[in-house]
Design an enzyme around this catalytic site. Structure first.
Site, PDB file in Angstrom:
ATOM      1  N   HIS A 401      12.194   1.988  -6.541  1.00  0.00           N
ATOM      2  CA  HIS A 401      10.755   2.104  -5.749  1.00  0.00           C
ATOM      3  C   HIS A 401       9.587   1.729  -6.481  1.00  0.00           C
ATOM      4  CE1 HIS A 401       8.594   4.893  -2.746  1.00  0.00           C
ATOM      5  NE2 HIS A 401       7.894   4.927  -3.691  1.00  0.00           N
ATOM      6  N   GLU A 402       9.655   2.350  -7.774  1.00  0.00           N
ATOM      7  CA  GLU A 402       8.186   2.036  -8.472  1.00  0.00           C
ATOM      8  C   GLU A 402       8.047   0.523  -8.909  1.00  0.00           C
ATOM      9  OE1 GLU A 402       6.094   4.161  -8.654  1.00  0.00           O
ATOM     10  OE2 GLU A 402       7.192   6.020  -8.014  1.00  0.00           O
ATOM     11  N   HIS A 405       6.464  -1.143  -6.205  1.00  0.00           N
ATOM     12  CA  HIS A 405       4.850  -1.136  -6.400  1.00  0.00           C
ATOM     13  C   HIS A 405       4.574  -1.956  -7.485  1.00  0.00           C
ATOM     14  CE1 HIS A 405       4.430   2.279  -3.509  1.00  0.00           C
ATOM     15  NE2 HIS A 405       5.375   3.065  -4.417  1.00  0.00           N
ATOM     16  N   HIS A 408       4.756  -5.640  -6.267  1.00  0.00           N
ATOM     17  CA  HIS A 408       3.676  -5.803  -5.300  1.00  0.00           C
ATOM     18  C   HIS A 408       2.386  -6.099  -5.952  1.00  0.00           C
ATOM     19  CE1 HIS A 408       1.538  -4.134  -1.534  1.00  0.00           C
ATOM     20  NE2 HIS A 408       1.155  -5.507  -1.681  1.00  0.00           N
TER      21      HIS A 408
END
Length: 465
Positions: A401-402, A405, A408
């Site tokens: 998940h991180e 980020h 991105h």
């Protein structure tokens, strides 16, 4: 599994390591920002006193296209340097919130930030006062200004909630005061608060922490889960009045800013920055509420499978699949994630591997580390990820998940100019949850048996709570 504990000499309690005891490979590499603390101090001194240069453009933005562009470039330089200073100071403090030197740098940074914000307070209102015709003329005279076209549109959009220059300066200089409730809670929660040790399922006394709480909530032994839950919330309960006061203070701050900027509600003020209509917010709530019966059905099923008379908060994340105990080293997780995200293509994978090889990730479980997990960074730095590795399947998903980020952010900053080198929170979770879904799909496809598939689905369903 990684050895994430150390033994106290005087007793057998398994305690968290001190930050000084953590192997360097488990930490992030902040030398990519500044080689050492002294270099941060040098950069801090250079940026201090920039207020005079910032104010030199005050009242002059409409003089010419060249002046306007020069002012924008000056603010970009200040923003980039401030971002680097913040990244280094905040990350070092988060890794060990009891580190007084790191805390000192963070405090100095916040003072500098407030001062620079005060100096820059005239800028956006002055931009907003420029007519569209004037800005269009400037863009024709100075083509480089065309890169700011969306930025100018944003300035005109927020114009109705801007104040006078003097009022904007006062608000900017009070930014450190406005952040005090949150800062106070963070220090209380991550540094000052301690938790009663508990005995695990083997009878070993374990030091409780924020990082370990999630792992204990996944234990099959209900007594362990209950003890961990009580240890955590007994401590918070002792400070219930302090926590309530920090929350009330933050609400007063939000209400004050809402009122002075002329918003009709706190919700409107919160959504305005990202240009999200309140109708969109309402639609999201309606969609979630419409599916609540499915969540309630799942919780009833959990209660039945666990053969419980009553289900409590500490029962909501215990595994439902018997005879399977998933444990992952950080290296296991790295291999899984790289394989699972292959559909995103070689360019994405190259950046993903860079995140591991260049130590963007601080996954050590040490005392006084900020709780939770996040991805952060600035325009002139690589992203950084904070988490505390416990070896669970949930940790693997948190890392994926991180990384969503972080990558991105990396592509955004690599592809966009400074003024567009960030993204709003409303879009942020798309990249992260995409990674989670790809990891889920990969684990289901590669599962060796139905129990493994069921465990993955169990984790997926628990994510909706």
């Amino acid at each position: 599994m990684l050895n994430v504990y150390r033994k106290k000499e005087k007793d057998s309690t398994l305690a968290q390591r001190k930050r000084s005891e953590v192997p360097v490979e488990e930490t992030w590499d902040l030398t990519t920002v500044y080689a050492a603390d002294d270099n941060w101090e040098d950069a801090f001194k250079k940026l201090s006193g920039k207020e005079e240069e910032i104010l030199s453009y005050r009242g002059k933005l409409d003089e010419s296209a060249d002046t306007f562009y020069s002012a924008l470039m000056m603010l970009e330089d200040v923003g980039c340097e401030l971002g680097k200073l913040a990244t280094y100071a905040m990350r070092a403090s988060d890794a060990d919130t009891a580190d007084q030197k790191a805390l000192g740098r963070k405090s100095k940074l916040m003072q500098l930030f407030a001062s620079l914000q005060g100096a820059m307070a005239y800028f956006e209102p002055e931009v907003a006062k420029l007519s569209e015709a004037k800005v269009s003329q400037f863009m024709q005279e100075k083509p480089e200004l065309k890169d700011f076209e969306h930025y100018f549109s944003e300035m005109w959009r927020i114009k109705k909630h801007q104040l006078s220059e003097k009022e904007e300066v006062l608000l900017a200089k009070a930014s450190q005061i406005f952040s005090d409730p949150n800062e106070t809670f963070d220090v209380l929660s991550d540094t000052d608060m301690t938790f009663r040790p508990i005995k695990d399922e083997k009878g070993q006394t374990i030091e409780m922490s924020h990082a370990r709480f999630g792992r204990f909530m996944e234990k099959r032994d209900r007594r362990v889960r209950k003890d961990a839950f009580r240890s955590m919330y007994e401590s918070y309960g002792q400070f219930r009045n302090t926590c309530a006061q920090t929350l009330a203070s933050q609400i007063r701050v939000n209400s004050y800013i809402k009122d002075v900027r002329g918003f009709s509600s706190g919700r409107e003020a919160a959504l305005f920055e990202n240009n999200i209509p309140e109708t969109v917010y309402d639609s999201l709530l309606e969609a979630v509420n419409a599916k609540l019966p499915l969540l309630h059905r799942y919780v009833r099923l959990r209660k039945e499978i666990m053969n419980l008379d009553e289900i409590h908060s500490y029962d909501l994340y215990a595994p439902l699949v018997k005879d399977i105990d998933l444990k992952f080293s950080f290296e296991d997780a790295q291999e899984l994630i790289v394989k699972a995200l292959q559909p995103l293509g070689p360019e994405y994978i190259a950046v993903l591997e860079k995140a591991f090889s260049e130590r963007w990730i601080d996954y050590a479980d040490n005392a006084n580390k900020r709780s939770g997990a996040y991805s952060s960074g600035s325009y002139k730095t690589n992203p950084f990820i904070l988490m505390s590795w416990q070896g669970t399947l949930d940790n693997v998903f948190t890392l994926a998940h991180e990384l969503g980020h972080s990558i991105h952010s990396w592509f955004t900053r690599d592809s966009q100019p400074y003024q567009y080198g960030d993204y709003c929170i409303f879009l942020a979770e798309i990249a992260s949850t995409t990674n989670e879904n790809l990891l889920t799909e990969y684990l289901l496809k590669k599962a060796e048996n139905d129990k493994m598939k069921a465990a993955v689905i169990n984790h997926y369903l628990d994510g909706f709570k």
